[in-house]
Scaffold this motif. Structure first.
Motif, PDB file in Angstrom:
ATOM      1  N   LEU A 194      13.441   5.460  -4.840  1.00 41.29           N
ATOM      2  CA  LEU A 194      13.844   4.664  -5.998  1.00 41.29           C
ATOM      3  C   LEU A 194      15.282   4.178  -5.847  1.00 41.29           C
ATOM      4  N   HIS A 195      16.144   5.037  -5.326  1.00 39.11           N
ATOM      5  CA  HIS A 195      17.525   4.598  -5.076  1.00 39.11           C
ATOM      6  C   HIS A 195      17.571   3.552  -3.965  1.00 39.11           C
ATOM      7  N   GLU A 196      16.747   3.735  -2.958  1.00 34.08           N
ATOM      8  CA  GLU A 196      16.687   2.740  -1.882  1.00 34.08           C
ATOM      9  C   GLU A 196      16.284   1.375  -2.433  1.00 34.08           C
ATOM     10  N   LEU A 197      15.327   1.368  -3.343  1.00 41.16           N
ATOM     11  CA  LEU A 197      14.921   0.118  -3.978  1.00 41.16           C
ATOM     12  C   LEU A 197      16.056  -0.460  -4.804  1.00 41.16           C
ATOM     13  N   GLU A 222       0.816  -1.211   0.000  1.00 40.02           N
ATOM     14  CA  GLU A 222       0.000   0.000   0.000  1.00 40.02           C
ATOM     15  C   GLU A 222       0.846   1.256   0.000  1.00 40.02           C
ATOM     16  N   THR A 223       2.112   1.140   0.412  1.00 41.21           N
ATOM     17  CA  THR A 223       3.030   2.276   0.397  1.00 41.21           C
ATOM     18  C   THR A 223       4.332   1.851  -0.281  1.00 41.21           C
ATOM     19  N   VAL A 224       5.151   2.833  -0.618  1.00 38.70           N
ATOM     20  CA  VAL A 224       6.429   2.524  -1.248  1.00 38.70           C
ATOM     21  C   VAL A 224       7.324   1.746  -0.292  1.00 38.70           C
ATOM     22  N   ASP A 225       7.293   2.060   0.992  1.00 38.40           N
ATOM     23  CA  ASP A 225       8.069   1.283   1.966  1.00 38.40           C
ATOM     24  C   ASP A 225       7.612  -0.171   1.991  1.00 38.40           C
ATOM     25  N   ASP A 226       6.299  -0.389   1.860  1.00 37.41           N
ATOM     26  CA  ASP A 226       5.788  -1.761   1.770  1.00 37.41           C
ATOM     27  C   ASP A 226       6.360  -2.463   0.542  1.00 37.41           C
ATOM     28  N   LEU A 227       6.448  -1.745  -0.560  1.00 41.51           N
ATOM     29  CA  LEU A 227       6.969  -2.322  -1.800  1.00 41.51           C
ATOM     30  C   LEU A 227       8.427  -2.736  -1.632  1.00 41.51           C
ATOM     31  N   ILE A 228       9.221  -1.861  -1.049  1.00 39.63           N
ATOM     32  CA  ILE A 228      10.638  -2.181  -0.848  1.00 39.63           C
ATOM     33  C   ILE A 228      10.792  -3.367   0.094  1.00 39.63           C
ATOM     34  N   ALA A 229      10.002  -3.391   1.165  1.00 36.06           N
ATOM     35  CA  ALA A 229      10.060  -4.501   2.110  1.00 36.06           C
ATOM     36  C   ALA A 229       9.648  -5.814   1.448  1.00 36.06           C
ATOM     37  N   ALA A 230       8.608  -5.763   0.618  1.00 34.05           N
ATOM     38  CA  ALA A 230       8.160  -6.964  -0.074  1.00 34.05           C
ATOM     39  C   ALA A 230       9.227  -7.482  -1.026  1.00 34.05           C
ATOM     40  N   ALA A 231       9.851  -6.569  -1.769  1.00 32.11           N
ATOM     41  CA  ALA A 231      10.895  -6.973  -2.709  1.00 32.11           C
ATOM     42  C   ALA A 231      12.040  -7.667  -1.985  1.00 32.11           C
TER      43      ALA A 231
END
Length: 421
Positions: free
Chosen positions: A233-236, A170-179
């Motif tokens: 984006l860099h964090e990802l 639901e958030t970009v932090d969620d996306l990074i954590a999921a990846a």
């Protein structure tokens, strides 16, 4: 409709080359038939240019449509590779296309490369999606007829999410954590292109509440929230969860269907291929909101048909475009639904597109309705290049987002001043 040649070289976030060598790109083949086009009652010759689509049957369909038209000789020029440079050259030449596909930018209008098409829309104008009219309009005139709507989303493997106990982010932090959580020694968590994610620069900006340009044509990608979105984006990129060096880039679903990644950014066009390979073991979601104050988003792109102002047969070219993309609902439906999935720009066709009314396809349609964003003509290729440089430097080099924003803002502001005074 997938393929590096059209998605990364010509889509609105990738840009159309402003200049190219006039003869090198086009060679000696103008795409025009050798006979006709003169006086004495012979038919006019028209050249219709396409980039190379990735789905089987697309070229044959384009040829079928041209052959079915009886009021002119229409030669289809099907261009693999660098269509953007070839088109940029062709639009400067009298040997270029009469009819071509692209995306509108205001420079095409100001440099008299395209003609207005309001007169061929007629009553059908009310049947076109308002966003598709808006993205092809300058100063109240419509310069192109939208052929297909191509929203882009994240595809994800349901089984891998379930195994990891993960829900769609639901958030970009969620996306990074999921990846990160989905990354193993055999499967990477996410694929957003072999360049590390330049393609999602726009959605990242929108997730913060920003825009390419404001309503009054000022840079809309500035400020702390935009900088934060680009930094994510860099964090990802730095998370060790990105698939890089895939056999095909983001517009092709190969990495996803081959199990190389658990999440992939791609377009609605790829869904039939994904369905065939994975059955029901996939879902979709938009680019997540940055935070509670942000918004989910996705690009609502696609391709538009234009008539070149340099055509020697403008009225004949307009008549063909009207016949194919305004009057001929059968061919429009065929083009949108039988070669990959696309949302028809015509509201009447979209309403009865049964292939898009169930499952993940219906979810993409809803996401597009709720969160889809179209590019407007004032967002020109030069601005696109500046924005892509910004995101490239932040993502791949870890550059300071605020400093990169300042550089891009200067370029965009100069371009806006040139265009609008």
């Amino acid at each position: 409709m997938a393929g590096l040649s059209r998605r990364d070289l010509l889509r609105r976030t990738g840009g159309l080359a402003a200049f190219a060598a006039l003869t090198a790109a086009c060679g000696g083949n103008t795409g025009r038939p050798s006979g006709g086009g003169g006086s004495g009652g012979s038919k006019v010759n028209l050249a219709q240019w396409y980039h190379q689509y990735g789905e089987n049957g697309t070229k044959e369909a384009a040829l079928k449509y041209a052959k079915a038209y009886t009021d002119a000789n229409v030669a289809v020029e099907w261009t693999p590779g660098d269509y953007a440079s070839k088109l940029a050259s062709g639009l400067l030449s009298s040997n270029g296309p009469d009819i071509f596909e692209s995306q509108l930018n205001i420079g095409m209008v100001k440099s008299n490369q395209v003609v207005a098409l309001d007169d061929i829309l007629g009553d059908a104008k009310a049947d076109f999606n308002p966003n598709d009219l808006q993205t092809n309009s300058v100063d109240g005139k419509v310069y192109g007829i939208k052929m297909i709507d191509d929203p882009q989303v994240f595809y994800y493997r349901k089984s891998l999410f379930d195994k990891a106990g993960i829900k769609p982010p639901e958030t970009v932090d969620d996306l990074i954590a999921a990846a990160k959580a989905l990354t193993t020694d055999k499967v990477k968590g996410i694929f957003v292109g072999n360049d590390g994610g330049i393609i999602i620069g726009g959605p990242a900006l929108w997730s913060s509440g920003g825009a390419y340009l404001t309503a009054d044509n000022k840079p809309g990608f500035t400020g702390d929230r935009a900088a934060q979105a680009f930094a994510k984006l860099h964090e990802l990129y730095d998370s060790k969860s990105l698939l890089l060096g895939a056999p095909a880039d983001w517009a092709d679903p190969s990495a996803f269907v081959q199990g190389l990644t658990a999440i992939q950014w791609c377009g609605l066009w790829a869904m039939p291929t994904i369905q065939k390979a994975l059955g029901d073991d996939f879902g979709v979601f938009a680019y997540p909101k940055l935070d509670a104050q942000g918004r989910p988003s996705l690009p609502s792109g696609g391709w538009t048909q234009f008539v070149s102002a340099k055509s020697a047969n403008i009225e004949a070219a307009k008549a063909f475009v009207k016949w194919l993309w305004v009057d001929n609902l059968e061919f429009q439906e065929d083009w949108n639904l039988n070669y990959g999935f696309h949302i028809p720009p015509r509201k009447s066709l979209a309403a009865k597109a049964t292939k898009l009314q169930q499952g993940a396809a219906a979810e993409v349609v809803k996401l597009n309705q709720d969160h889809g964003i179209v590019d407007l003509p004032a967002w020109t290729p030069k601005m696109i290049t500046a924005f892509n440089d910004l995101t490239t430097n932040v993502i791949r080099k870890g550059a300071d987002p605020a400093a990169e924003i300042t550089k891009a803002e200067k370029t965009v502001t100069t371009e806006l001043s040139r265009l609008f005074g």
